[in-house]
Write a protein that holds these residues in place. Structure first.
Motif, mmCIF file in Angstrom:
data_model
loop_
_atom_site.group_PDB
_atom_site.id
_atom_site.type_symbol
_atom_site.label_atom_id
_atom_site.label_comp_id
_atom_site.label_asym_id
_atom_site.label_seq_id
_atom_site.Cartn_x
_atom_site.Cartn_y
_atom_site.Cartn_z
ATOM 1 N N GLY A 20 0.803 -1.288 -0.072
ATOM 2 C CA GLY A 20 0.095 -0.078 -0.130
ATOM 3 C C GLY A 20 0.814 1.224 0.101
ATOM 4 N N LYS A 24 -3.032 6.242 4.802
ATOM 5 C CA LYS A 24 -4.147 5.502 5.082
ATOM 6 C C LYS A 24 -5.247 6.288 5.013
ATOM 7 N N LYS A 29 -9.497 1.426 5.880
ATOM 8 C CA LYS A 29 -9.258 0.522 6.886
ATOM 9 C C LYS A 29 -9.603 -0.909 6.784
ATOM 10 N N ILE A 32 -6.847 -3.021 5.029
ATOM 11 C CA ILE A 32 -5.627 -2.981 5.641
ATOM 12 C C ILE A 32 -5.274 -4.262 6.253
ATOM 13 N N ILE A 35 0.578 -2.790 9.212
ATOM 14 C CA ILE A 35 1.437 -1.717 9.100
ATOM 15 C C ILE A 35 2.912 -2.293 8.856
ATOM 16 N N TYR A 41 1.350 0.681 4.728
ATOM 17 C CA TYR A 41 0.302 -0.029 4.958
ATOM 18 C C TYR A 41 0.136 -1.179 4.025
ATOM 19 N N ALA A 143 -4.344 2.070 -0.564
ATOM 20 C CA ALA A 143 -4.569 2.531 1.137
ATOM 21 C C ALA A 143 -4.990 3.750 1.009
ATOM 22 N N ASN A 144 -4.299 4.818 0.357
ATOM 23 C CA ASN A 144 -4.633 6.042 0.560
ATOM 24 C C ASN A 144 -5.965 6.504 -0.082
#
Length: 199
Positions: A20, A24, A29, A32, A35, A41, A143-144
């Motif tokens: 990722g 995040k 979430k 995921i 981390i 992530y 992830a973002n």
């Protein structure tokens, strides 16, 4: 019972599908896995896998010409073009001209019933227009990514060369299998390399 993996988990990981970003979004979430020590992530490839299965079934119900796949990111140009060639979908890579989905008087106007976006952040114009005309949106989400307006999230590294190739290769294979174009994965004559952007 665990869902069948379309490719071994190690293959997803070897291709960087799980890698990722260092940021995040709260939307991502649930996808995921953990981390890493370096702050990256890590995405859950089992969830990637199950979403690909769902997307394959969903997209197989559409006529090929009713599917649009878009990508602004350069590493996605080849995977997206190959995906379109294999499935009969329409591809738009690079700049997405405003009005493509909303203005029938334009010569590049496209009338489609479902859209796949490679990155909701980069493909924001396509997203806006898809929302405006009310068609389902399938998105490759890192992830973002924010996932507002996304109907089906495929959690994946949407920036890596190999990961994009793997995702579009698997999605094309799933669509063909669900359409009955192929009856087994052995009959899918394309390789991941066929889908991968050249450096």
């Amino acid at each position: 019972m665990d869902e069948e993996m379309l490719i071994p988990e190690e293959e997803y990981q070897k291709s960087g599908v799980h890698i990722g970003t260092q940021v995040k979004s709260s939307d991502m979430k649930p996808y995921i896995f953990k981390i890493r020590n370096d702050g990256l992530y890590i995405l859950d490839v089992k969830k990637t896998n199950s979403k690909l299965i769902v997307a394959g079934k969903m997209l197989a119900r559409f006529e090929p010409q009713d599917i649009l796949v878009v990508a602004q990111r350069q590493y996605a140009f080849r995977p997206v073009a190959k995906f379109a060639e294999v499935t009969g979908a329409t591809a738009i890579t690079g700049r997405f001209n405003p009005g493509t989905l909303t203005n029938p008087s334009l010569k590049f106007y496209k009338e489609v019933k479902v859209i796949i976006v490679t990155d909701p952040l980069a493909d924001v114009q396509a997203m806006k227009e898809a929302v405006k005309i009310g068609i389902p949106i399938i998105a490759l989400c890192d992830a973002n990514n924010k996932t507002d307006f996304v109907d089906l999230i495929i959690p994946t590294n949407n920036k890596g060369r190999r990961s994009l190739a793997v995702i579009y290769w698997l999605l094309a294979r799933e669509i063909l299998k669900n359409r009955g174009t192929i009856t087994s994965y052995d009959q899918f004559k394309y390789t991941i390399d066929d889908f991968e952007a050249q450096i």
